[in-house]
Structure formats: C-alpha cells, structure tokens
Design a protein around this motif. Sequence first.
Motif, PDB file in Angstrom:
ATOM      1  N   GLN A   1      -9.821   6.074  -5.422  1.00 13.43           N
ATOM      2  CA  GLN A   1     -10.232   6.208  -4.024  1.00 13.43           C
ATOM      3  C   GLN A   1     -11.400   5.285  -3.692  1.00 13.43           C
ATOM      4  O   GLN A   1     -11.490   4.783  -2.564  1.00 13.43           O
TER       5      GLN A   1
ATOM      6  N   GLU B   1      -7.999   7.080   4.417  1.00 14.25           N
ATOM      7  CA  GLU B   1      -8.401   7.065   2.999  1.00 14.25           C
ATOM      8  C   GLU B   1      -9.622   7.951   2.760  1.00 14.25           C
ATOM      9  O   GLU B   1      -9.747   8.570   1.704  1.00 14.25           O
TER      10      GLU B   1
ATOM     11  N   GLN C   1       0.842  -1.214   0.000  1.00 14.66           N
ATOM     12  CA  GLN C   1       0.000   0.000   0.000  1.00 14.66           C
ATOM     13  C   GLN C   1       0.871   1.254   0.000  1.00 14.66           C
ATOM     14  O   GLN C   1       0.604   2.221  -0.727  1.00 14.66           O
TER      15      GLN C   1
ATOM     16  N   GLU D   1       1.140   4.428  -2.678  1.00 14.66           N
ATOM     17  CA  GLU D   1       0.992   5.841  -2.306  1.00 14.66           C
ATOM     18  C   GLU D   1       2.125   6.695  -2.880  1.00 14.66           C
ATOM     19  O   GLU D   1       1.899   7.823  -3.317  1.00 14.66           O
TER      20      GLU D   1
HETATM   21 FE1  OFO Z   1      -4.490   5.675  -0.499  1.00 11.19          FE
HETATM   22  O1  OFO Z   1      -4.728   6.709  -2.007  1.00 11.19           O
HETATM   23 FE2  OFO Z   1      -3.346   7.819  -2.269  1.00 11.19          FE
HETATM   24  O2  OFO Z   1      -3.370   8.498  -0.585  1.00 11.19           O
END
Ligand code: OFO
Length: 178
Positions: free
Chosen positions: A127, A94, A46, A50
């Motif tokens: 998103q 988020e 993740q 980002e």
């Molecule tokens: Fe987790 O979408 Fe970029 O911050």
Amino acid sequence: MIGQRMREAMNEQIMHETFSAYLYVSMSAYFHSMGLDGMAQWMKAQAQEELGHALRFYNHINERGGRIELLAIEKPEKEWDAPLAAFEAALKHEEFISGRINDLAKIADEENDRAAGIMLQWFVTEQVEEEDSVTKVIDMLKLVGKDGPALLLADRELGQRMAAPFPPTYEFGGEEAA
Ligand code: OFO
C-alpha cells in the motif's frame, strides 16, 4: 484453521480488491474514450494487480481451511472531470484500501492470528508503494497542466507500465515465488 472474524474480514477484502480492479478498468475505459491509450494501459496493469491482491486473500483463506464467500460488487464511476481528477480519485481509493489493510492487521493482533499478520505485512508495504506510484502520476499531471503536447508525452510514458504476472504465484507469507 482461520478464525471466523478473520475469515469474514478477508472475504470482505476480496470484494474490495475486486472492486479496485473494476474501478481501474472503468478508468481505463475513460482514458480510451479520450484517446489516452497510455493511461488506459497503466490502469489495466493496475487492475490486473488488484485481481492478484484479491487472489492472495482467496488463497490465504483457502489454505487455512476457510470457505470463500464472494460478496456483491458495486458499480464503479464512469466519468471524471479530467485525467488528473481520475488519478486523484485513484489515490483516494488507495487511501481507503490502506485503511482496510490496517483494520485487518488490527484484527490479526486482536485475534493473535500470527499467520494472517505475516501475510498482511506484504500488503502494508504494497500500500505504501501503491499510494506512492499514484501520487507520482498526480504530480506529473499537475506539472503538465493544460499543455496538450506534454499530456501526450506523459501518456506515452505511462503506457510503458507492464502488468505483473497473473495469476500471482507466491509462497505462504506473501513472498513471490521464484
Ligand atoms: Fe491498490 O491495492 Fe489492492 O486494492
């Protein structure tokens, strides 16, 4: 040429996306400290996404003749009460980011900035996906409850998540290049 208002707002978004990565790396370290290496891997993947988001804004400003300005990043949280609490905090974050993307889309409308509007469409869709994927983990962890063996199975499952290519390659408008 990108306008000043959009440039400043996107520069600020680079900071928010980079903070997102920092927060998820911190959550990864928290999971490692608990021996939950699968969840730690999920958070690392993740975090990598980002950084890709931050670079999309970077590239957009740069391609339109704007100057990148990196802002200070705050220190992220280090501890959460439980794995579920960490993922709930991720969802809350988020939701905050979704609000920021909506604010940027509003600025694009107000400034009649069609190029930014097209680029931001990718983020609006992203998103929805991001909130959905975190919500699914939260639902899983609620089912697991205090069942240790089930938690270890969930950890193994979440550890299957692979990171997206980094840095991301994309064409103008936000589509991934082939
Ligand atoms: Fe987790 O979408 Fe970029 O911050």
